[in-house]
Scaffold this motif. Structure first.
Motif, PDB file in Angstrom:
ATOM      1  N   GLU A  24      -0.561 -50.376  21.226  1.00  0.00           N
ATOM      2  CA  GLU A  24      -1.908 -50.500  21.789  1.00  0.00           C
ATOM      3  C   GLU A  24      -2.048 -49.691  23.076  1.00  0.00           C
ATOM      4  OE1 GLU A  24      -2.562 -54.624  22.274  1.00  0.00           O
ATOM      5  OE2 GLU A  24      -2.708 -55.049  20.112  1.00  0.00           O
ATOM      6  N   GLN A  25      -0.991 -49.686  23.884  1.00  0.00           N
ATOM      7  CA  GLN A  25      -1.045 -48.922  25.137  1.00  0.00           C
ATOM      8  C   GLN A  25      -1.179 -47.421  24.868  1.00  0.00           C
ATOM      9  OE1 GLN A  25       2.497 -49.999  27.262  1.00  0.00           O
ATOM     10  NE2 GLN A  25       1.604 -51.879  28.125  1.00  0.00           N
ATOM     11  N   VAL A  26      -0.353 -46.889  24.012  1.00  0.00           N
ATOM     12  CA  VAL A  26      -0.378 -45.447  23.782  1.00  0.00           C
ATOM     13  C   VAL A  26      -1.649 -45.043  23.040  1.00  0.00           C
ATOM     14  CG1 VAL A  26       2.141 -45.227  23.830  1.00  0.00           C
ATOM     15  CG2 VAL A  26       0.993 -45.666  21.660  1.00  0.00           C
ATOM     16  N   GLU A  27      -2.188 -45.940  22.234  1.00  0.00           N
ATOM     17  CA  GLU A  27      -3.452 -45.617  21.575  1.00  0.00           C
ATOM     18  C   GLU A  27      -4.587 -45.524  22.605  1.00  0.00           C
ATOM     19  OE1 GLU A  27      -2.954 -47.428  17.028  1.00  0.00           O
ATOM     20  OE2 GLU A  27      -3.863 -48.659  18.629  1.00  0.00           O
TER      21      GLU A  27
ATOM     22  N   VAL B 120       4.701 -41.995  17.319  1.00  0.00           N
ATOM     23  CA  VAL B 120       6.029 -42.594  17.561  1.00  0.00           C
ATOM     24  C   VAL B 120       5.928 -44.109  17.600  1.00  0.00           C
ATOM     25  CG1 VAL B 120       7.896 -42.822  19.235  1.00  0.00           C
ATOM     26  CG2 VAL B 120       6.954 -40.565  18.721  1.00  0.00           C
ATOM     27  N   ALA B 121       4.942 -44.629  18.276  1.00  0.00           N
ATOM     28  CA  ALA B 121       4.776 -46.080  18.384  1.00  0.00           C
ATOM     29  C   ALA B 121       4.482 -46.701  17.025  1.00  0.00           C
ATOM     30  CB  ALA B 121       3.667 -46.393  19.390  1.00  0.00           C
ATOM     31  N   ARG B 122       3.666 -46.032  16.240  1.00  0.00           N
ATOM     32  CA  ARG B 122       3.367 -46.551  14.901  1.00  0.00           C
ATOM     33  C   ARG B 122       4.621 -46.568  14.017  1.00  0.00           C
ATOM     34  NH1 ARG B 122      -2.380 -43.359  13.827  1.00  0.00           N
ATOM     35  NH2 ARG B 122      -3.688 -44.765  15.131  1.00  0.00           N
ATOM     36  N   ALA B 123       5.460 -45.526  14.117  1.00  0.00           N
ATOM     37  CA  ALA B 123       6.701 -45.499  13.340  1.00  0.00           C
ATOM     38  C   ALA B 123       7.638 -46.631  13.759  1.00  0.00           C
ATOM     39  CB  ALA B 123       7.385 -44.143  13.505  1.00  0.00           C
ATOM     40  N   ASN B 124       7.677 -46.923  15.047  1.00  0.00           N
ATOM     41  CA  ASN B 124       8.525 -48.014  15.525  1.00  0.00           C
ATOM     42  C   ASN B 124       8.033 -49.355  14.991  1.00  0.00           C
ATOM     43  OD1 ASN B 124      10.595 -49.227  16.979  1.00  0.00           O
ATOM     44  ND2 ASN B 124       9.296 -49.499  18.793  1.00  0.00           N
ATOM     45  N   VAL B 125       6.712 -49.536  14.995  1.00  0.00           N
ATOM     46  CA  VAL B 125       6.153 -50.778  14.444  1.00  0.00           C
ATOM     47  C   VAL B 125       6.455 -50.895  12.953  1.00  0.00           C
ATOM     48  CG1 VAL B 125       3.987 -51.985  13.941  1.00  0.00           C
ATOM     49  CG2 VAL B 125       4.349 -50.973  16.199  1.00  0.00           C
ATOM     50  N   ALA B 126       6.316 -49.794  12.232  1.00  0.00           N
ATOM     51  CA  ALA B 126       6.588 -49.823  10.790  1.00  0.00           C
ATOM     52  C   ALA B 126       8.061 -50.147  10.514  1.00  0.00           C
ATOM     53  CB  ALA B 126       6.218 -48.478  10.164  1.00  0.00           C
ATOM     54  N   ASN B 127       8.965 -49.603  11.334  1.00  0.00           N
ATOM     55  CA  ASN B 127      10.396 -49.869  11.151  1.00  0.00           C
ATOM     56  C   ASN B 127      10.708 -51.341  11.374  1.00  0.00           C
ATOM     57  OD1 ASN B 127      13.226 -49.273  10.881  1.00  0.00           O
ATOM     58  ND2 ASN B 127      13.368 -49.369  13.121  1.00  0.00           N
TER      59      ASN B 127
ATOM     60  N   ARG C 238      -5.018 -30.024  30.007  1.00  0.00           N
ATOM     61  CA  ARG C 238      -5.674 -31.204  29.431  1.00  0.00           C
ATOM     62  C   ARG C 238      -5.480 -31.246  27.910  1.00  0.00           C
ATOM     63  NH1 ARG C 238      -5.411 -31.758  33.930  1.00  0.00           N
ATOM     64  NH2 ARG C 238      -6.883 -32.664  35.457  1.00  0.00           N
ATOM     65  N   GLN C 239      -5.493 -30.084  27.277  1.00  0.00           N
ATOM     66  CA  GLN C 239      -5.289 -30.042  25.829  1.00  0.00           C
ATOM     67  C   GLN C 239      -3.853 -30.467  25.460  1.00  0.00           C
ATOM     68  OE1 GLN C 239      -6.105 -26.212  24.113  1.00  0.00           O
ATOM     69  NE2 GLN C 239      -6.505 -27.078  22.092  1.00  0.00           N
ATOM     70  N   ALA C 240      -2.873 -30.045  26.236  1.00  0.00           N
ATOM     71  CA  ALA C 240      -1.484 -30.450  25.996  1.00  0.00           C
ATOM     72  C   ALA C 240      -1.300 -31.955  26.205  1.00  0.00           C
ATOM     73  CB  ALA C 240      -0.551 -29.662  26.909  1.00  0.00           C
ATOM     74  N   ALA C 241      -1.971 -32.490  27.245  1.00  0.00           N
ATOM     75  CA  ALA C 241      -1.875 -33.935  27.504  1.00  0.00           C
ATOM     76  C   ALA C 241      -2.426 -34.738  26.327  1.00  0.00           C
ATOM     77  CB  ALA C 241      -2.610 -34.272  28.792  1.00  0.00           C
ATOM     78  N   ALA C 242      -3.511 -34.259  25.722  1.00  0.00           N
ATOM     79  CA  ALA C 242      -4.078 -34.963  24.557  1.00  0.00           C
ATOM     80  C   ALA C 242      -3.133 -34.907  23.371  1.00  0.00           C
ATOM     81  CB  ALA C 242      -5.431 -34.356  24.208  1.00  0.00           C
ATOM     82  N   SER C 243      -2.487 -33.763  23.191  1.00  0.00           N
ATOM     83  CA  SER C 243      -1.539 -33.630  22.076  1.00  0.00           C
ATOM     84  C   SER C 243      -0.334 -34.548  22.274  1.00  0.00           C
ATOM     85  CB  SER C 243      -1.082 -32.172  21.946  1.00  0.00           C
ATOM     86  OG  SER C 243      -2.173 -31.314  21.667  1.00  0.00           O
ATOM     87  N   VAL C 244       0.166 -34.627  23.505  1.00  0.00           N
ATOM     88  CA  VAL C 244       1.299 -35.530  23.791  1.00  0.00           C
ATOM     89  C   VAL C 244       0.906 -36.980  23.543  1.00  0.00           C
ATOM     90  CG1 VAL C 244       2.789 -36.409  25.633  1.00  0.00           C
ATOM     91  CG2 VAL C 244       2.398 -33.941  25.411  1.00  0.00           C
ATOM     92  N   ALA C 245      -0.306 -37.345  23.925  1.00  0.00           N
ATOM     93  CA  ALA C 245      -0.775 -38.721  23.714  1.00  0.00           C
ATOM     94  C   ALA C 245      -0.846 -39.043  22.223  1.00  0.00           C
ATOM     95  CB  ALA C 245      -2.131 -38.908  24.380  1.00  0.00           C
ATOM     96  N   ASP C 246      -1.331 -38.085  21.422  1.00  0.00           N
ATOM     97  CA  ASP C 246      -1.373 -38.313  19.964  1.00  0.00           C
ATOM     98  C   ASP C 246       0.039 -38.463  19.389  1.00  0.00           C
ATOM     99  OD1 ASP C 246      -4.116 -38.231  19.936  1.00  0.00           O
ATOM    100  OD2 ASP C 246      -4.221 -36.082  19.458  1.00  0.00           O
ATOM    101  N   ALA C 247       0.972 -37.655  19.903  1.00  0.00           N
ATOM    102  CA  ALA C 247       2.357 -37.768  19.417  1.00  0.00           C
ATOM    103  C   ALA C 247       2.961 -39.117  19.782  1.00  0.00           C
ATOM    104  CB  ALA C 247       3.191 -36.622  19.999  1.00  0.00           C
ATOM    105  N   ASN C 248       2.663 -39.610  20.982  1.00  0.00           N
ATOM    106  CA  ASN C 248       3.167 -40.924  21.395  1.00  0.00           C
ATOM    107  C   ASN C 248       2.620 -42.031  20.489  1.00  0.00           C
ATOM    108  OD1 ASN C 248       4.672 -39.862  23.490  1.00  0.00           O
ATOM    109  ND2 ASN C 248       3.008 -40.097  25.004  1.00  0.00           N
ATOM    110  N   VAL C 249       1.405 -41.862  20.029  1.00  0.00           N
ATOM    111  CA  VAL C 249       0.830 -42.844  19.110  1.00  0.00           C
ATOM    112  C   VAL C 249       1.606 -42.846  17.796  1.00  0.00           C
ATOM    113  CG1 VAL C 249      -1.211 -43.418  17.732  1.00  0.00           C
ATOM    114  CG2 VAL C 249      -1.447 -42.781  20.142  1.00  0.00           C
TER     115      VAL C 249
END
Length: 388
Positions: free
Chosen positions: A127-130, A173-180, A160-171
């Motif tokens: 939820e935080q990274v989203e 990663v978090a979703r994969a951790n939840v699925a695991n 700013r564009q790189a920051a948005a891409s990093v935020a999407d990648a963090n999402v």
């Protein structure tokens, strides 16, 4: 007076003579027939001129094939040991030994408090990274408008564009951790991978179980599929080439009486084991009545076609000496010791690979004094009629 004494004396001499004559006559009647029999035997011996008499049987060609019986071991079509995929405590048991289960049925439930807490933490992190990613995307939209107006530099827009891409990648990663972690929680329910019977259980309520099949860990359950069983047996090299996939077979277990279970050859190793000179073979048998059980000792019977020379000789014709395996063949009343190569053993008969041909007369029960070139008188041995 002299006449009265003379008559008794004569009578005393006559009686012993009469008794002796009777005894001699009886002895003569008993001895004469024996003398006649002895003379007859002597005449027969003289007529044979000292030649030994031997009994023979001919080499036969087997065109009907044979039956091969081999010991085997019954096993389940599928047999597995079930381990835990995660650490936890046994919360509930749904089955026990002997239980019949279907594919997907739950065998046991595990309580995993550590994994459950990790899952809650992973969901909160997601939820935080989203939220961070949503803010980064909104900021990027505004900065894109400013860039079109040339209010901001290209460097600032790229940041700013790189920051948005990093935020999407963090999402992601978090979703994969939840699925695991969700998958680990799902592993808390141990299910049957196929239909079968539970043959072993090593856990109880409250037992601590560890993940994996390491040497220190023990299997929680053993599951065996018994609707179709497999019978494993080893075929000797002499018959290995006659076994083919799909060939019919009969399986019998002594404890089940005269019942025979029909099956077919499903698999062969297609290789001869160098240690035992046998080929591992597997027969599949339907077990609808559940009379066969895994682990039973069984006998497998296979019908084999005639092959190779297809010649058979009597087992009692074989001679085993220091110079090898031989048979005594009679040709024109003369003995010839012939080396032979033996194939399969059928009990009263043997398969011969080479050395003789069909119709050869072989001496049965040969004497140890039998030599090559000896002259004999051969008598064909009458074979007993086979029992129906």
């Amino acid at each position: 007076m002299s006449r009265s004494y003379t008559r008794p004396a004569r009578r005393g001499r006559v009686v012993p003579i009469v008794v002796a004559a009777v005894l001699l006559g009886a002895v003569a009647l008993g001895i004469l027939p024996r003398f006649r029999q002895a003379r007859t035997r002597n005449a027969e011996v003289q007529s044979n001129t000292g030649v030994n008499t031997v009994f023979t049987e001919t080499v036969q060609r087997d065109s009907a094939g044979s039956t091969l019986e081999l010991p085997g071991s019954v096993a389940g079509l599928h047999e597995i040991e079930i381990y835990a995929r995660t650490n936890g405590f046994v919360k509930a048991l749904r089955v026990d030994i002997g239980s019949t289960v279907r594919a997907g049925d739950t065998l046991a439930l595990l309580d995993m408090p550590d994994v459950s807490e990790q899952l809650r933490q992973a969901r909160a992190s997601l939820e935080q990274v989203e939220a961070t990613a949503a803010l980064a995307r909104s900021t990027l939209v505004r900065w894109r408008a400013l860039r079109e107006q040339e209010v901001v530099t290209p460097q600032e827009f790229d940041e700013r564009q790189a920051a948005a891409s990093v935020a999407d990648a963090n999402v992601r990663v978090a979703r994969a951790n939840v699925a695991n972690l969700s998958e680990l929680v799902r592993f808390g329910a141990l299910t049957a991978p196929f239909s079968g019977v539970v043959t072993a259980r090593t856990i109880d309520l409250g037992s601590l179980v560890s993940a994996g099949a390491a040497a220190a860990n023990r299997a929680l359950f053993t599951l065996v599929q018994v609707d179709t069983l497999r019978v494993l047996f080893s075929v000797p090299q002499s018959a290995a080439t006659l076994i083919s996939v799909g060939q019919r077979a009969e399986v019998a277990v002594r404890e089940l009486g005269d019942s025979a279970f029909s099956g077919r050859v499903a698999l062969t190793s297609r290789a001869i084991d160098a240690a035992s000179r046998t080929m591992l073979t597997e027969v599949h048998v339907k077990n609808a009545g559940r009379r066969l059980m895994p682990g039973m000792f069984a006998t497998v019977k296979l019908a084999l076609p005639a092959h190779g020379s297809g010649l058979r000789i009597p087992s009692i014709a074989l001679i085993i000496r220091a110079d090898g395996t031989q048979v005594a063949r009679v040709t024109d009343d003369t003995v010839h010791l012939v080396p032979v190569s033996i194939g399969r053993d059928f009990g009263t008969t043997l398969e011969v690979i080479d050395g003789v041909k069909e119709g050869d007369a072989l001496i049965v029960n040969p004497s140890e004094l039998l030599n090559d070139g000896m002259v004999v008188k051969s008598v064909a041995r009458e074979k007993k009629a086979a029992k129906p």
